[in-house]
Design an enzyme around this catalytic site. Structure first.
Site, short mmCIF file in Angstrom:
data_model
loop_
_atom_site.label_atom_id
_atom_site.label_comp_id
_atom_site.label_asym_id
_atom_site.label_seq_id
_atom_site.Cartn_x
_atom_site.Cartn_y
_atom_site.Cartn_z
N CYS A 2 0.82 -1.21 0.00
CA CYS A 2 0.00 0.00 0.00
C CYS A 2 0.86 1.26 0.00
O CYS A 2 1.99 1.26 0.49
CB CYS A 2 -0.87 0.04 1.25
SG CYS A 2 -1.87 -1.43 1.45
N ARG A 28 4.60 0.73 -6.30
CA ARG A 28 4.68 -0.15 -5.14
C ARG A 28 3.76 -1.36 -5.28
O ARG A 28 3.89 -2.32 -4.53
CB ARG A 28 4.28 0.64 -3.87
CG ARG A 28 5.25 1.74 -3.54
CD ARG A 28 4.67 2.67 -2.49
NE ARG A 28 4.51 2.05 -1.19
CZ ARG A 28 5.45 2.02 -0.25
NH1 ARG A 28 6.62 2.57 -0.47
NH2 ARG A 28 5.22 1.46 0.91
N TRP A 76 -2.94 -2.60 -1.66
CA TRP A 76 -2.52 -3.92 -2.12
C TRP A 76 -3.19 -4.90 -1.16
O TRP A 76 -2.85 -4.94 0.02
CB TRP A 76 -1.00 -4.01 -2.06
CG TRP A 76 -0.39 -5.20 -2.70
CD1 TRP A 76 -0.11 -5.37 -4.02
CD2 TRP A 76 0.09 -6.39 -2.04
NE1 TRP A 76 0.49 -6.58 -4.23
CE2 TRP A 76 0.62 -7.23 -3.04
CE3 TRP A 76 0.10 -6.83 -0.71
CZ2 TRP A 76 1.15 -8.48 -2.75
CZ3 TRP A 76 0.63 -8.07 -0.43
CH2 TRP A 76 1.16 -8.88 -1.44
N ASN A 102 -1.26 1.55 5.93
CA ASN A 102 -0.35 0.58 5.31
C ASN A 102 0.12 -0.34 6.43
O ASN A 102 0.54 0.14 7.48
CB ASN A 102 0.84 1.34 4.69
CG ASN A 102 1.82 0.41 4.02
OD1 ASN A 102 1.56 -0.77 3.86
ND2 ASN A 102 2.96 0.96 3.61
N GLY A 103 0.04 -1.66 6.22
CA GLY A 103 0.48 -2.60 7.25
C GLY A 103 -0.64 -3.55 7.63
O GLY A 103 -1.60 -3.73 6.87
N LYS A 475 13.89 -12.91 -12.59
CA LYS A 475 13.47 -11.78 -13.44
C LYS A 475 12.52 -12.27 -14.52
O LYS A 475 11.48 -11.67 -14.79
CB LYS A 475 14.72 -11.17 -14.07
CG LYS A 475 14.76 -9.70 -14.18
CD LYS A 475 15.07 -8.92 -12.93
CE LYS A 475 14.34 -9.32 -11.70
NZ LYS A 475 14.75 -8.73 -10.46
N HIS A 494 21.25 -34.15 -11.64
CA HIS A 494 20.69 -34.80 -10.44
C HIS A 494 19.17 -34.61 -10.37
O HIS A 494 18.59 -34.77 -9.30
CB HIS A 494 21.36 -34.26 -9.18
CG HIS A 494 22.84 -34.55 -9.15
ND1 HIS A 494 23.34 -35.82 -8.99
CD2 HIS A 494 23.91 -33.74 -9.32
CE1 HIS A 494 24.67 -35.78 -9.04
NE2 HIS A 494 25.03 -34.52 -9.24
N LYS A 593 6.46 -3.61 -4.93
CA LYS A 593 7.87 -3.23 -4.93
C LYS A 593 8.51 -3.49 -3.57
O LYS A 593 9.63 -3.95 -3.48
CB LYS A 593 8.00 -1.75 -5.30
CG LYS A 593 9.43 -1.22 -5.33
CD LYS A 593 10.21 -1.84 -6.46
CE LYS A 593 11.65 -1.37 -6.54
NZ LYS A 593 12.48 -2.28 -7.35
O1 M6R Z 1 13.64 -4.15 -1.02
P1 M6R Z 1 14.26 -5.52 -0.94
O2 M6R Z 1 15.52 -5.62 -1.72
O3 M6R Z 1 14.44 -5.97 0.46
O4 M6R Z 1 13.21 -6.48 -1.61
C1 M6R Z 1 13.37 -7.87 -1.57
C2 M6R Z 1 12.48 -8.55 -2.57
O5 M6R Z 1 11.13 -8.35 -2.24
C3 M6R Z 1 12.73 -8.05 -3.98
O6 M6R Z 1 14.07 -8.22 -4.36
C4 M6R Z 1 11.83 -8.77 -5.00
O7 M6R Z 1 12.23 -10.10 -5.11
C5 M6R Z 1 11.87 -8.06 -6.33
N1 M6R Z 1 10.57 -8.05 -6.92
C6 M6R Z 1 12.83 -8.65 -7.30
O8 M6R Z 1 12.75 -8.14 -8.58
#
Ligand code: M6R
Length: 598
Positions: A2, A28, A76, A102-103, A475, A494, A593
């Site tokens: 959020c 976000r 969110w 938010n939270g 990615k 394996h 994000k």
């Molecule tokens: O802000 P952070 O680096 O702690 O976030 C960690 C993950 O949530 C973040 O890297 C996530 O995997 C991304 N969407 C990767 O592209």
């Protein structure tokens, strides 16, 4: 997750400012949005499920929505589906109180039961809605808006950033516990937001709130206070990046822009930290820290950087281990003499914060390796090392992964006893221009086009190129929604080999022509024998190209920086695959994000 925006002092631009702020928070991740404004007509709330355009449409249709102060929110979903009713702001029974959050409020069910027994009616499934009803109770008891809000917040357990407006009150009221909130200070106007981009266009002066703090924003300015209402003196800091840094600068997507920003981001990361003449690396932020062992805790892409970093440290004789943050938080290893490094782009990821907090509770020294100045992790840890990548808006982490890898190279040089490795320093010096070379010459778009109809994408690598394989796959799956997996190349036979077919391309990173390269070429032959298209990501030193259907070149450099460069090629393949599939690249489905709930 959020996003919150709020403003006071923007006059007839209040609604425009809120909606602009929401557009800057879209990155976000969200599935509904809304605003609440206080003006002469009392409190007006407008909210809609779906993209911000749905809210804009509703505001246009309603006409005349206005006010002189207000709050806005992108939601969110956690409690309840993304519907108009569940969108924020939430209101009390009278419609005079509006709250965005938010939270997660952990004790919301018992509060809701209590409020419902007292006659309150609820409109949504959310945990948030208890807050306006609690404020309503306080108002009915004769408290003023600020006191009623404080009283309501004192009843809450959990993580929250809250902003509240009340009809007839001239203030936006704010509280923070475990969820980020920052104030923006301008002449005559004050803003609040989950993240600086929401108001960066208007001001570069910011005040970061800490856990347990309240703020009141009104026509006279702003005041931060503690739970008892005592004023807390806060320092006003200056943001070092421009509003344009949060725009697309002509690129189709933030992700592509951020991939192309990597040379600059890496230059910034290295600046002033590497003395090429003297052959030394300095991280002033760390003082004379000499850790006996290092634990790296992280999630997602940052975890892949942590795996890479742990390999660098181990190779140089510093015992190091990478942990998933969520596992470290619940079952930390007993050695408290380790330096615990939280690797996090945002510095707000709940899992990673939980891990660094656990480490602190157990007496360990902590270091935040983050991109986000003033983030919770940066403020809570004993030391902080910024990766200096600049704002990253695309949900998929790109330039910040390269920034983390680069900063971990610097950390390794500093943490390792003895002089710095001149070969590494030389390779780091060339890293920005090597990255530019890839961006200028990459054929990743053609490779993406030719492999577009694949059933799945596999990525393999050994040693430093193992985390590159993991990240290449993450990615790909994040932004294309295609099945993708990263494997340690040595593990292929394996089990994973059973998945390999003529329609599952295998991306193999092969650097140099040593033993690791030779063994990975052996794996390449194994998948080639099963008709899999092979994409070699290589410096061309070995003869892997002979076995490859496609080649993605990286400059011939040190294996440590080659692993950074190889990832740039893989970022581009994922990006172009997603673009050709018409995916929502900057805001992939279901993702946020910054993941601020555990
Ligand atoms: O802000 P952070 O680096 O702690 O976030 C960690 C993950 O949530 C973040 O890297 C996530 O995997 C991304 N969407 C990767 O592209």
């Amino acid at each position: 997750m959020c996003g919150i925006i709020g403003c006071v002092g923007c006059g007839d631009q209040t609604l425009t400012t809120l909606v602009h702020g929401l557009s800057k928070l879209e990155y976000r991740g969200y599935d509904s949005a809304g605003v609440a404004l206080v003006g002469d007509d009392g409190l007006q709330v407008v909210k809609k499920a779906g993209e911000l355009d749905s809210l804009r449409g509703e505001l246009d249709a309603l006409e005349g929505v206005s006010g002189t102060l207000g709050v806005g929110h992108t939601r969110w979903s956690t409690h309840g589906p993304p519907t108009d009713e569940n969108a924020h702001p939430h209101q009390d029974c009278t419609g005079d109180v509006g709250v965005v959050h938010n939270g997660i409020i952990e004790n919301y069910q018992s509060l809701r039961d209590e409020l419902e027994s007292a006659g309150h009616t609820f409109e949504s499934d959310t945990d948030t809605e208890v807050v306006p009803h609690l404020v309503e109770e306080g108002l009915e008891d004769g408290l003023d808006a600020e006191a009623a809000f404080r009283e309501a917040v004192s009843r809450l357990d959990g993580a929250f950033a809250l902003a509240c407006v009340v009809a007839g009150s001239d203030a936006v009221l704010v509280a923070r516990n475990d969820s980020p909130l920052v104030l923006g200070i301008d002449d005559g106007a004050t803003y609040l937001a989950s993240d600086v981009p929401a108001f960066r266009e208007f001001t570069d002066r910011v005040v970061y709130l800490d856990d347990g703090e309240f703020a009141r924003l009104d026509a006279d300015g702003w005041r931060v206070s503690d739970v008892k209402g005592e004023t807390i003196e806060k320092s006003v800091e200056t943001v070092e990046w421009d509003a344009e840094d949060t725009g697309k600068s002509g690129y189709d997507h933030f992700m592509l822009k951020e991939i192309h920003e990597q040379p600059r981001a890496l230059r910034q990361c290295l600046q002033g930290r590497v003395d090429e003449l003297g052959g030394t690396v300095t991280l002033e932020e760390l003082g004379d820290l000499e850790p006996d062992r290092i634990h790296l805790v992280a999630a997602g892409t940052s975890y892949h950087a942590a795996v890479y970093g742990s390999q660098l440290l181990q190779a140089d004789g510093v015992p190091a281990q990478a942990f998933f943050a969520h596992e470290y938080a619940s079952s930390p290893p007993p050695d408290t003499d380790a330096l615990v490094v939280g690797v996090s782009q945002s510095g707000e990821t709940a899992d990673t914060l939980s891990a660094t907090r656990t480490a602190r509770r157990h007496g360990a020294e902590t270091l935040a390796l983050t991109n986000t100045v003033g983030s919770t992790m940066a403020r809570e840890c004993d030391h902080v090392c910024y990766i200096r990548s600049g704002p990253e808006i695309g949900v998929a982490a790109t330039k910040t992964f390269a920034g983390q890898q680069t900063a971990l190279n610097l950390l390794t040089q500093v943490a390792t006893p003895g002089p710095s490795d001149r070969d590494v320093i030389e390779a780091l010096r060339e890293l920005p221009s090597d990255t530019q070379e890839i961006l200028d010459e990459s054929n990743a778009e053609t490779v993406a086009e030719e492999l577009l109809d694949s059933d799945a994408y596999f990525f393999i690598g050994r040693a430093l190129n193992y985390p590159v394989a993991l990240e290449g796959a993450l990615k790909m799956k994040e932004i294309t929604y295609k099945h993708a997996e990263g494997f340690a190349a040595g593990e292929l036979k394996h089990g994973p080999l059973a998945l390999v077919t003529g329609n599952t391309p295998v991306f193999a990173t092969v650097v140099g022509d040593g033993e690791l390269a030779r063994k990975t070429i052996g794996n390449v032959k194994e998948v080639e024998a099963r008709d899999a298209p092979v994409v070699a990501v290589t410096d061309g030193v070995s003869d892997v190209k002979r076995y490859a259907d496609h080649v993605l070149e990286v400059p011939d450099t040190h294996p440590r920086t080659a692993a950074i460069l190889a990832n740039v090629q893989l970022q581009l393949v994922s990006y172009y695959t997603a673009a050709k599939l018409g995916r929502s690249i900057d805001k992939p489905r279901n993702l946020a994000k910054s993941v601020t709930v555990e």
